[in-house]
Design an enzyme around this catalytic site. Structure first.
Site, PDB file in Angstrom:
ATOM      1  CE  LYS B 116       3.548  10.098  -1.338  1.00  0.00           C
ATOM      2  NZ  LYS B 116       3.272   9.206  -2.412  1.00  0.00           N
ATOM      3  CD  GLU B 200      -3.197   5.825   1.883  1.00  0.00           C
ATOM      4  OE1 GLU B 200      -2.887   6.685   1.523  1.00  0.00           O
ATOM      5  OE2 GLU B 200      -3.337   4.571   1.217  1.00  0.00           O
ATOM      6  CG  HIS B 235       4.466  -0.464  -4.627  1.00  0.00           C
ATOM      7  ND1 HIS B 235       2.979  -0.162  -4.358  1.00  0.00           N
ATOM      8  CD2 HIS B 235       4.928  -0.962  -3.784  1.00  0.00           C
ATOM      9  CE1 HIS B 235       2.760  -0.897  -3.236  1.00  0.00           C
ATOM     10  NE2 HIS B 235       3.946  -1.326  -2.770  1.00  0.00           N
ATOM     11  NE  ARG B 292       6.710  12.507 -12.151  1.00  0.00           N
ATOM     12  CZ  ARG B 292       6.379  11.391 -12.509  1.00  0.00           C
ATOM     13  NH1 ARG B 292       5.924  11.019 -13.803  1.00  0.00           N
ATOM     14  NH2 ARG B 292       6.130  10.347 -11.586  1.00  0.00           N
TER      15      ARG B 292
END
Lengths: 166, 497
Positions: B116, B200, B235, B292
């Site tokens: 990340k 974040e 999520h 993907r």
């Protein structure tokens, strides 16, 4: 003529079966027609309305029906059976003994309580992992943990008793 | 030339890839675990091989065994589908070394976008906007507190190796920081074997917008527009649609160009998706790249008329992209619902069993991608997704109306499905007018569990079901009565004759 008590979505309804093609519900007589398409699929005409209803799953004594994409749970009892059921319910409520059963087959990931510990209704007791998902299993009643019948890391079958609360 | 493809997956996506193979005259080779012997993907493939016991790490996640099998059965290429090994760069490296073609990006691209913080750094360097925050893991609590204060609360702590909502904590104030930091690090250590977290800024009530991109091995890039996937639970996407009703042509232009920039930054080829968060002021920020094929690729196929899976195979073969950007247009609107074997009322707990009835829906604008059939087993070992229903319409209203119609017709028995959950979502004001954000399910649906969300059902349904139940009960009683009678009479016959 036979009278039934139907518990549908947790509400009770009385239905009289007058004949194969006629019932009485809420004091109203309604013509019906039931045609079995397959083992779990029924074409049902109610008054003049037409429905395709499927029998989704039997969960203990409940049957889950599919109608127009919705789920509706129902259990049918004769008047006598209903009286017996209510009696039984009162007895088991007074006994104050609850069994926590595995709602699905899976792996016991974590047991959050110990024998002798006090628990409240709805409190999470353990985590059961099934199909990549972690599921909290909640206490069905308030009381004391009397028995724990499994260990962390063990897999359990559906409906096997995991914990007994008194 | 690719003549034989081994599909390292199961369920609906394996089935989807088999369809592409068949259309291209390519032999499809399925693998299956002991739990999937009778699965639809096995029956639909040209060849099928047992790979191992039911647990995924002994079967669909067994890298060495899958590659060994691919060599043995002389597969030219491996398609990983989504999930399982699709974003595992070590697996892709092994495939590359074996001389077999991997249908997807290079291991280097996957590795670059997998971490990340590395991905955030790379995006920042390439002028792709990222959510304000750190591009390095936080080394200690004091440093973290200082940075959090600078960015401004609320903030998110996120696992460096994270995904699927694990190792993630929302922090509202300086007082909460220490406790949240400890929880997030221990959770990510447990889930990913790496305790590192980064900071974040928390974006309030954002939308999830993602861009489908395609690139060949010759440096050609194009996008297939955006998808909106703002209806989520924990999520995980619940409904996906294309195009997004939230963005206008101007933002569409910007976000798709930014996505191509992001793909170029990691030398990407094959199909990929760049995910963005869109805030209330229509600013978008890079969230992550899915290196993907995605679950929701059919909605893009429906609005563009373009087959992404077949193009993946051609790209892997080394061909140039078969279309040009200017030939692509958005045509109509498409929505996808993921049908899961789960009991929504019972806290979304998975439902296992054997499918006893499977009546497909069809008709105008409806497409089904499925991994199940009548008498399929739904085992405990894998993701409980059974099928996807995709509805296309000339506009959003028509797509929604068709989806509702299709969901009423699609009957699955033997396991409990989440179809009623979709019936609820598709009639909500917020969904229809587009004002929903990624907290919609959490805020509006979860408080209605277990029973309240069904309060607007036509009352007649309950009367119909009550009447039917009574008739079925009566029939059962009569049957057992006549059974007893016949038993008795034969017994009498034995005695008296």
């Amino acid at each position: 003529m036979n009278e039934y008590v139907i518990t549908v979505n947790h509400k009770k309804k009385q239905v009289k079966v007058l004949s194969q093609n006629q019932i009485e519900i809420n004091g109203e007589i309604i013509n019906v027609s039931l045609q079995k398409i397959s083992n779990n699929l029924i074409s049902f005409i109610y008054g003049n309305k037409v429905y395709e209803i499927a029998l989704n799953k039997n969960e203990s004594e409940y049957t889950r029906f599919l109608i127009d994409g919705w789920h509706i749970d129902a259990v049918a009892r004769t008047k006598l059976e209903e009286t017996a059921f209510e009696l039984q319910k009162n007895i088991s409520a007074s006994k104050h003994h609850a069994e926590v059963k595995a709602p699905m087959p899976g792996l016991i990931l974590k047991i959050k309580k110990k024998i002798g510990e006090k628990v409240e209704l709805g409190e999470p007791l353990l985590i059961l992992e099934a199909m990549k998902m972690e599921n909290d299993i909640h206490s069905p009643s308030s009381g004391i943990i009397k028995e724990i019948r499994c260990k962390e890391g063990e897999s359990v079958e559906k409906n096997s008793i995991i914990i007994i609360i008194e | 030339m690719i003549k034989r493809i081994l599909i390292a997956n199961r369920g609906e996506i394996a089935h989807r890839i088999i369809k592409a193979c068949r259309e291209l005259n390519i032999t499809s080779i399925a693998i299956y675990s002991e739990a999937d012997k009778n699965s639809l993907h096995v029956r639909r493939a040209d060849e099928a091989y047992l790979i191992g016991p039911p647990p995924a790490n002994e079967s669909y996640l067994n890298k060495e065994k899958i590659i060994e099998l691919a060599k043995k059965v002389k597969a030219d290429a491996i398609h990983p589908g989504y999930g399982f090994l699709s974003e595992n760069y070590e697996f892709i490296e092994l495939v590359e070394k074996s001389g077999i073609i991997f249908i997807g990006p290079s291991s280097a691209s996957v590795k670059l976008m997998g971490g990340k913080t590395e991905a955030r750094t790379l995006m920042k360097q390439n002028n792709v906007p990222i959510v304000p925050g750190t591009t390095e893991p936080i080394s200690n609590i004091e440093e973290g507190k200082k940075i959090a204060k600078e960015i401004g609360y609320p903030i998110m702590l996120k696992a460096v190796s994270g995904g699927g909502g694990k190792g993630m904590r929302k922090v509202f104030s300086q007082q909460e920081f220490e406790n949240a930091f400890n929880l997030a690090t221990s959770e990510s250590k447990k889930a990913f074997g790496n305790s590192e977290v980064y900071i974040e800024k928390y974006i309030e009530n954002p939308k999830h917008i993602e861009v489908q991109i395609l690139a060949d091995k010759h440096g050609n890039y194009l996008h297939l527009f955006e998808r909106e996937c703002s209806v989520q639970r924990r999520h995980q996407k619940v409904i996906e649609e294309a195009p997004s009703i939230t963005i206008n042509e101007n933002i569409r232009k910007k976000i798709t160009q930014t996505a191509i920039q992001a793909a170029k930054a990691c030398n990407y080829y094959n199909a990929g998706t760049i995910e963005f968060l869109l805030d209330k002021n229509k600013n978008f920020y890079f969230l992550e790249m899915n290196t993907r094929l995605q679950v929701e690729h059919p909605v893009t196929e429906m609005i563009t008329g373009f087959d992404i899976v077949k193009e993946q195979i051609k790209i892997a073969e080394g061909k140039e992209l078969s279309i040009k950007q200017e030939d692509l247009n958005i045509f109509g609107h498409a929505i996808e619902c993921r049908i899961y074997a789960e009991d929504v009322e019972n806290n979304f707990s998975p439902s296992t069993g054997k499918i006893t009835l499977h009546r497909l829906t069809s008709g105008p604008g409806i497409r089904i991608e499925r991994g199940i059939d009548v008498s399929s087993d739904v085992p405990i070992y894998y993701d409980p997704m059974l099928a996807k229903v995709i509805a296309w319409g000339s506009n959003r209203e028509e797509a929604i109306a068709r989806m509702k119609r299709a969901l009423s017709e699609y009957q699955i028995c033997g396991v409990i499905t989440n179809i009623p959950f979709y019936k609820w979502i598709l009639s909500q004001e917020e969904f229809l007018d587009g004002s929903f954000d990624i907290n919609f399910i959490e805020n509006k649906f979860i408080p209605l569990i277990p029973n309240k969300w069904k309060e607007n059902l036509p009352e007649e349904y309950e009367e119909v079901i009550a009447s039917l139940s009574a008739l079925l009960k009566e029939e059962k009683k009569n049957n057992s009565a006549s059974y007893n009678k016949s038993k008795k009479s034969s017994w009498r016959n034995l005695l008296y004759e």
